[in-house]
Design a protein around this motif. Structure first.
Motif, PDB file in Angstrom:
ATOM      1  N   GLU A 156      52.567  22.390  49.801  1.00 56.65           N
ATOM      2  CA  GLU A 156      52.181  20.982  49.768  1.00 56.65           C
ATOM      3  C   GLU A 156      52.368  20.390  48.379  1.00 56.65           C
ATOM      4  N   TYR A 157      52.049  21.191  47.337  1.00 54.67           N
ATOM      5  CA  TYR A 157      52.077  20.653  45.974  1.00 54.67           C
ATOM      6  C   TYR A 157      53.364  20.976  45.217  1.00 54.67           C
ATOM      7  N   LEU A 158      54.026  22.075  45.566  1.00 54.54           N
ATOM      8  CA  LEU A 158      55.222  22.481  44.837  1.00 54.54           C
ATOM      9  C   LEU A 158      56.502  22.255  45.629  1.00 54.54           C
ATOM     10  N   GLY A 159      56.377  21.991  46.929  1.00 58.74           N
ATOM     11  CA  GLY A 159      57.566  21.860  47.760  1.00 58.74           C
ATOM     12  C   GLY A 159      58.173  23.220  48.049  1.00 58.74           C
ATOM     13  N   ASN A 160      59.383  23.219  48.564  1.00 61.38           N
ATOM     14  CA  ASN A 160      60.037  24.484  48.937  1.00 61.38           C
ATOM     15  C   ASN A 160      61.246  24.788  48.065  1.00 61.38           C
ATOM     16  N   ASP A 161      61.183  24.363  46.796  1.00 61.58           N
ATOM     17  CA  ASP A 161      62.284  24.646  45.880  1.00 61.58           C
ATOM     18  C   ASP A 161      62.375  26.132  45.551  1.00 61.58           C
ATOM     19  N   TRP A 162      61.265  26.840  45.650  1.00 62.79           N
ATOM     20  CA  TRP A 162      61.244  28.264  45.369  1.00 62.79           C
ATOM     21  C   TRP A 162      60.685  29.009  46.584  1.00 62.79           C
ATOM     22  N   PRO A 163      61.262  30.135  46.937  1.00 69.05           N
ATOM     23  CA  PRO A 163      60.711  30.903  48.063  1.00 69.05           C
ATOM     24  C   PRO A 163      59.311  31.400  47.738  1.00 69.05           C
ATOM     25  N   ILE A 164      58.426  31.344  48.727  1.00 71.49           N
ATOM     26  CA  ILE A 164      57.045  31.796  48.553  1.00 71.49           C
ATOM     27  C   ILE A 164      56.767  32.895  49.568  1.00 71.49           C
ATOM     28  N   SER A 165      56.321  34.039  49.083  1.00 71.76           N
ATOM     29  CA  SER A 165      56.002  35.173  49.954  1.00 71.76           C
ATOM     30  C   SER A 165      54.526  35.527  49.831  1.00 71.76           C
ATOM     31  N   VAL A 166      53.943  35.956  50.926  1.00 70.87           N
ATOM     32  CA  VAL A 166      52.529  36.353  50.950  1.00 70.87           C
ATOM     33  C   VAL A 166      52.433  37.874  50.854  1.00 70.87           C
ATOM     34  N   ILE A 167      51.666  38.334  49.886  1.00 73.54           N
ATOM     35  CA  ILE A 167      51.346  39.762  49.780  1.00 73.54           C
ATOM     36  C   ILE A 167      49.825  39.888  49.746  1.00 73.54           C
ATOM     37  N   TYR A 168      49.261  40.586  50.726  1.00 72.62           N
ATOM     38  CA  TYR A 168      47.821  40.820  50.730  1.00 72.62           C
ATOM     39  C   TYR A 168      47.477  41.864  49.666  1.00 72.62           C
ATOM     40  N   GLN A 169      46.522  41.532  48.817  1.00 72.47           N
ATOM     41  CA  GLN A 169      46.153  42.441  47.749  1.00 72.47           C
ATOM     42  C   GLN A 169      45.142  43.480  48.216  1.00 72.47           C
ATOM     43  N   ALA A 170      44.898  44.456  47.362  1.00 76.13           N
ATOM     44  CA  ALA A 170      43.913  45.493  47.654  1.00 76.13           C
ATOM     45  C   ALA A 170      42.609  45.162  46.943  1.00 76.13           C
ATOM     46  N   PRO A 171      41.466  45.490  47.547  1.00 71.81           N
ATOM     47  CA  PRO A 171      40.186  45.267  46.858  1.00 71.81           C
ATOM     48  C   PRO A 171      40.041  46.235  45.688  1.00 71.81           C
ATOM     49  N   LYS A 172      39.071  45.961  44.860  1.00 73.06           N
ATOM     50  CA  LYS A 172      38.836  46.784  43.684  1.00 73.06           C
ATOM     51  C   LYS A 172      38.408  48.186  44.096  1.00 73.06           C
ATOM     52  N   GLY A 173      39.006  49.175  43.464  1.00 69.32           N
ATOM     53  CA  GLY A 173      38.611  50.557  43.722  1.00 69.32           C
ATOM     54  C   GLY A 173      37.388  50.914  42.879  1.00 69.32           C
ATOM     55  N   LEU A 174      36.208  50.910  43.490  1.00 66.86           N
ATOM     56  CA  LEU A 174      34.977  51.201  42.757  1.00 66.86           C
ATOM     57  C   LEU A 174      34.780  52.714  42.700  1.00 66.86           C
ATOM     58  N   LYS A 175      35.350  53.334  41.672  1.00 68.57           N
ATOM     59  CA  LYS A 175      35.323  54.796  41.558  1.00 68.57           C
ATOM     60  C   LYS A 175      34.098  55.315  40.812  1.00 68.57           C
ATOM     61  N   ALA A 176      33.406  54.435  40.091  1.00 67.91           N
ATOM     62  CA  ALA A 176      32.233  54.868  39.339  1.00 67.91           C
ATOM     63  C   ALA A 176      31.133  55.346  40.286  1.00 67.91           C
ATOM     64  N   ALA A 177      30.316  56.258  39.799  1.00 70.46           N
ATOM     65  CA  ALA A 177      29.185  56.745  40.586  1.00 70.46           C
ATOM     66  C   ALA A 177      28.186  55.615  40.805  1.00 70.46           C
ATOM     67  N   SER A 178      27.633  55.563  41.993  1.00 67.29           N
ATOM     68  CA  SER A 178      26.635  54.548  42.314  1.00 67.29           C
ATOM     69  C   SER A 178      25.404  54.706  41.423  1.00 67.29           C
ATOM     70  N   ASP A 179      24.784  53.588  41.076  1.00 70.78           N
ATOM     71  CA  ASP A 179      23.595  53.603  40.218  1.00 70.78           C
ATOM     72  C   ASP A 179      22.380  53.138  41.028  1.00 70.78           C
ATOM     73  N   PRO A 180      21.775  54.030  41.801  1.00 70.40           N
ATOM     74  CA  PRO A 180      20.647  53.624  42.655  1.00 70.40           C
ATOM     75  C   PRO A 180      19.442  53.147  41.868  1.00 70.40           C
ATOM     76  N   GLN A 181      19.328  53.539  40.591  1.00 73.55           N
ATOM     77  CA  GLN A 181      18.204  53.080  39.780  1.00 73.55           C
ATOM     78  C   GLN A 181      18.231  51.579  39.552  1.00 73.55           C
ATOM     79  N   PHE A 182      19.423  51.006  39.690  1.00 71.95           N
ATOM     80  CA  PHE A 182      19.542  49.554  39.551  1.00 71.95           C
ATOM     81  C   PHE A 182      18.693  48.858  40.617  1.00 71.95           C
TER      82      PHE A 182
END
Length: 374
Positions: A156-182
């Protein structure tokens, strides 16, 4: 095929763009392709830990950052292109160099907020930044965005002068140990609180959530807490944090609504593990990472019916009408009263989360890198 990935912006990125850049870099290393050689402009962890410009508050500090960013995009990054001679340059932070480059460009424009909500940004900064974006859209450029909603908005704002592709990203990999004391320190009983994680930008509609939660407590006082984790909005115009603080005080809900600020990965993990439900009332999103993070932890999600959130949730969330506080209150009560519905939401959410993985994220990039016509 040689690919140069620009990671400079990690020195100030704090929210969704930071997650995008870090997870893209991680996936490139974890799932290598025999025909693709990745080159990073910076080591992700080192650049993300650079505190030089993080939290810049004075005008001089902000000006110095903008000058540094301009030097990088217009001089230093083109020099690295000359040095490494990549076939493809990926800029995951909206802006590609204005200079002519002897390579293809994949420029990630995450959303159309700068065009859709001009009132949320300083006028001079918005004008300057949009100018940077447009000057970088040249030569052999392909735009990458996060959802079909964002693609349609950008068209809508840029027009179709450039091809636009959709790539679904991945969520953050929360590898740290959980902190139940929080949870103990914040007096948060497991499955006894709703949660929202993110900045207090105006578009997040957090005052609406506070008011709806207050009405919920009057009608269904079984869940006693609401946690709004995260920091202030990214500019004075965008920041709703003071509004939320005053609203909580006026409602007398200082004990029921917790504002813990920015959290470590271990604290975020504990927050997800103990939550009754995640609530996402935003009026505009380009993607909506917390939906997938919550679903991956088996936490049901109540979200506005904003198009990007509907797309990402894929029917596995419980939508309410965007901006309708009464409807949100009804959904809070419904999820609390209907155990079978909550169980279904958890089951469907876990399945939906599987559709968004680091491997699928990088595979989509590899396809576009190796097939310019896609």
């Amino acid at each position: 095929m040689k690919v140069l990935l620009d990671l400079q912006h990690l020195n100030v990125a704090t929210t969704g763009i930071k997650t995008y850049m870090v997870e893209l870099a991680k996936a490139a290393r974890k799932y290598p392709h025999p025909e693709v050689e990745w080159i990073f402009t910076h080591e992700p962890e080192v650049q993300a830990a650079d505190k030089t410009y993080q939290g810049a508050k004075s005008k001089i500090q902000r000006l110095n950052y903008h000058l540094d960013y301009f030097r990088w995009k217009e001089f230093q990054l083109p020099d690295l292109v000359k040095k490494y001679k990549p076939d493809v340059l990926i800029c995951p932070d909206f802006v590609s160099p204005a200079a002519s480059l002897p390579c293809r460009r994949l420029t990630v424009i995450h959303d159309a907020f700068f065009w859709q909500m001009p009132e949320n940004y300083p006028r001079w900064w918005r004008t300057y930044f949009l100018n940077l974006i447009r000057k970088g859209l040249k030569e052999d450029t392909q735009i990458i965005t996060t959802t079909n909603y964002s693609k349609n908005s950008l068209l809508e704002y840029l027009g179709n002068d450039w091809p636009i592709s959709v790539i679904y990203q991945a969520p953050k990999g929360l590898k740290a140990a959980s902190d139940p004391q929080f949870l103990v320190k914040k007096h948060l009983p497991k499955k006894g609180y709703f949660v929202h994680i993110g900045t207090f930008d105006k578009r997040k509609n957090l005052p609406l959530l506070v008011n709806s939660f207050a009405q919920y407590l009057k009608q269904q006082p079984t869940i006693q807490k609401l946690v709004l984790a995260g920091g202030p909005g990214q500019s004075k115009q965008m920041n709703d944090f003071p509004v939320v603080e005053k609203l909580i005080e006026s409602l007398g809900l200082q004990e029921q609504i917790i504002l813990p600020g920015y959290l470590s990965d271990g604290e975020v993990k504990a927050l997800y593990e103990g939550a009754f439900a995640y609530v996402f009332p935003s009026q505009n999103e380009g993607f909506g990472i917390p939906i997938l993070e919550s679903m991956g932890f088996g936490v049901p999600v109540i979200h506005s019916d904003q198009l990007a959130l509907l797309e990402v949730a894929g029917g596995a969330g419980l939508p309410f009408q965007t901006g309708n506080g009464e409807d949100l209150t009804e959904k809070l009560i419904l999820l609390d009263r209907d155990g079978n519905l909550r169980s279904q939401q958890i089951s469907h959410g876990k399945e939906r989360a599987k559709d968004f993985s680091a491997e699928k994220f990088i595979e989509a990039f590899h396809r576009i890198i190796l097939n310019p016509t896609l």
